[in-house]
Enzyme design. Structure first.
Site, PDB file in Angstrom:
ATOM      1  N   ASN A   1       0.113  -4.806   3.402  1.00  0.00           N
ATOM      2  CA  ASN A   1       1.069  -5.405   2.456  1.00  0.00           C
ATOM      3  C   ASN A   1       2.051  -4.366   1.902  1.00  0.00           C
ATOM      4  O   ASN A   1       2.787  -4.651   0.974  1.00  0.00           O
ATOM      5  CB  ASN A   1       0.306  -6.083   1.303  1.00  0.00           C
ATOM      6  CG  ASN A   1      -0.536  -5.087   0.503  1.00  0.00           C
ATOM      7  OD1 ASN A   1      -0.500  -3.883   0.760  1.00  0.00           O
ATOM      8  ND2 ASN A   1      -1.292  -5.583  -0.467  1.00  0.00           N
TER       9      ASN A   1
ATOM     10  N   ASP B   1      -6.999   7.714  -4.999  1.00  0.00           N
ATOM     11  CA  ASP B   1      -7.620   6.568  -5.669  1.00  0.00           C
ATOM     12  C   ASP B   1      -9.139   6.562  -5.547  1.00  0.00           C
ATOM     13  O   ASP B   1      -9.724   7.328  -4.779  1.00  0.00           O
ATOM     14  CB  ASP B   1      -7.040   5.245  -5.131  1.00  0.00           C
ATOM     15  CG  ASP B   1      -6.794   5.285  -3.625  1.00  0.00           C
ATOM     16  OD1 ASP B   1      -7.474   6.065  -2.935  1.00  0.00           O
ATOM     17  OD2 ASP B   1      -5.928   4.547  -3.147  1.00  0.00           O
TER      18      ASP B   1
ATOM     19  N   HIS C   1       1.211  -1.444   0.483  1.00  0.00           N
ATOM     20  CA  HIS C   1       0.759  -0.627  -0.658  1.00  0.00           C
ATOM     21  C   HIS C   1       0.644   0.844  -0.273  1.00  0.00           C
ATOM     22  O   HIS C   1       0.401   1.186   0.887  1.00  0.00           O
ATOM     23  CB  HIS C   1      -0.542  -1.168  -1.287  1.00  0.00           C
ATOM     24  CG  HIS C   1      -1.790  -0.970  -0.502  1.00  0.00           C
ATOM     25  ND1 HIS C   1      -2.836  -1.879  -0.534  1.00  0.00           N
ATOM     26  CD2 HIS C   1      -2.220   0.003   0.329  1.00  0.00           C
ATOM     27  CE1 HIS C   1      -3.829  -1.442   0.219  1.00  0.00           C
ATOM     28  NE2 HIS C   1      -3.476  -0.311   0.759  1.00  0.00           N
TER      29      HIS C   1
ATOM     30  N   GLU D   1      -0.287  -2.085  -5.451  1.00  0.00           N
ATOM     31  CA  GLU D   1      -0.058  -3.317  -4.697  1.00  0.00           C
ATOM     32  C   GLU D   1       1.367  -3.830  -4.922  1.00  0.00           C
ATOM     33  O   GLU D   1       2.050  -3.395  -5.861  1.00  0.00           O
ATOM     34  CB  GLU D   1      -1.077  -4.384  -5.148  1.00  0.00           C
ATOM     35  CG  GLU D   1      -2.544  -3.981  -4.951  1.00  0.00           C
ATOM     36  CD  GLU D   1      -3.006  -4.000  -3.495  1.00  0.00           C
ATOM     37  OE1 GLU D   1      -2.195  -3.807  -2.571  1.00  0.00           O
ATOM     38  OE2 GLU D   1      -4.224  -4.193  -3.278  1.00  0.00           O
TER      39      GLU D   1
HETATM   40  C1  F6R Z   1      -6.491   5.161   0.596  1.00  0.00           C
HETATM   41  C2  F6R Z   1      -5.318   4.446   0.123  1.00  0.00           C
HETATM   42  C3  F6R Z   1      -4.754   3.272   0.853  1.00  0.00           C
HETATM   43  C4  F6R Z   1      -4.856   3.354   2.374  1.00  0.00           C
HETATM   44  C5  F6R Z   1      -4.308   2.102   3.014  1.00  0.00           C
HETATM   45  C6  F6R Z   1      -4.451   2.132   4.533  1.00  0.00           C
HETATM   46  O1  F6R Z   1      -6.809   6.231  -0.259  1.00  0.00           O
HETATM   47  O2  F6R Z   1      -4.826   4.791  -0.889  1.00  0.00           O
HETATM   48  O3  F6R Z   1      -3.400   3.115   0.486  1.00  0.00           O
HETATM   49  O4  F6R Z   1      -4.141   4.477   2.816  1.00  0.00           O
HETATM   50  O5  F6R Z   1      -4.983   0.990   2.514  1.00  0.00           O
HETATM   51  O6  F6R Z   1      -5.807   2.097   4.859  1.00  0.00           O
HETATM   52  P1  F6R Z   1      -6.290   2.347   6.342  1.00  0.00           P
HETATM   53  O7  F6R Z   1      -5.923   3.768   6.655  1.00  0.00           O
HETATM   54  O8  F6R Z   1      -7.770   2.162   6.316  1.00  0.00           O
HETATM   55  O9  F6R Z   1      -5.570   1.383   7.215  1.00  0.00           O
END
Ligand code: F6R
Length: 244
Positions: free
Chosen positions: A134, A67, A136, A141
């Protein structure tokens, strides 16, 4: 879903880095699916070290990130382009023309299509994932249909709040992103989902309940035959209590 429980974040990072190194040693033109955020940082540090120690070359590796934010210039310090460059790309012998991230500027429909076409041509061998509080994956989401391809999303309030730690204030956090869809992620041949720490407990408990629901995007991973969940002791004590 295979579960690997390690004692802490460092041990998890070590394990995942060694999986990726073994994969690249065995298939030098491996296609890696990469994530950003805090979770994979330890893996990237170890990949850089392995490269510096002469254990692995990335010369023929191709990468696709999950992303990118919309509304941030690629050169912005908090863009995922900048993150990948800082954490991995600039330290190893990756050919930058083989490193792909979704384009968070311009014509999103065209760039989503282009991303899917490139992924069709170069299917991902191993996709690295983190998980949001959450549930994701990528920036899909809760409520995202499981059959989505690369698309534009509006980030949940919870995600914007979580991402605020990287920005000067909440108002500076992008509220939109372009992300691989859930269907895109499920096309990877193998998937490694990493989670550590108390903040991820609820999401992991919900995932381990086994219920497949669009309310928990990560639960789509139960529909994939090659998923490894790598967790630390904080999470594994809850998982074993609830699943054994
Ligand atoms: C990042 C992504 C997100 C993160 C998730 C966890 O490219 O796609 O899904 O993997 O938000 O983020 P952290 O690792 O910062 O807790």
């Amino acid at each position: 879903m295979k579960i690997i429980a390690k004692k802490d974040y460092d041990a998890m990072s070590e394990y995942v880095a060694e999986q990726l190194i073994a994969q690249i040693q065995q298939k030098p033109d491996t296609v890696l699916g990469l994530a950003t955020g805090s979770t994979p940082e330890g893996v990237y540090e170890r990949l850089v070290k392995a490269y510096q120690d002469g254990r692995v070359t990335f010369a023929r590796v191709r990468t696709f990130n999950l992303d990118e934010y919309i509304g941030l210039d690629k050169a912005h310090a908090q863009s995922y382009h900048a993150y990948m460059n800082e954490k991995l790309f600039k330290h190893v012998d990756l050919d930058l023309t083989r490193c792909h991230l979704p384009d968070g500027s311009g014509d999103f429909e065209a760039s989503s299509h282009a991303y899917e076409s490139a992924l069709k041509q170069y299917p991902i061998d191993i996709q690295l994932l983190g998980i949001g509080r959450n549930g994701h994956i990528g920036f899909n989401e809760p409520g995202t249909a499981f059959d989505t391809a690369t698309h534009v999303v509006t980030l949940d309030q919870a995600t914007v709040a979580d991402n605020a730690r990287y920005f000067k204030d909440l108002a500076a956090v992008p509220t939109q992103a372009i992300t691989m869809g859930i269907q895109t992620i499920l096309k990877a041949k193998a998937i490694i989902l990493m989670a550590s720490g108390e903040a991820k407990r609820e999401a992991i408990m919900r995932l381990m309940s086994g219920k497949v629901t669009e309310a928990l995007p990560a639960s789509a991973l139960h529909r994939h035959g090659e998923v490894t969940l790598v967790i630390d002791a904080v999470l594994s004590q809850h998982v074993s209590r609830h699943t054994l």
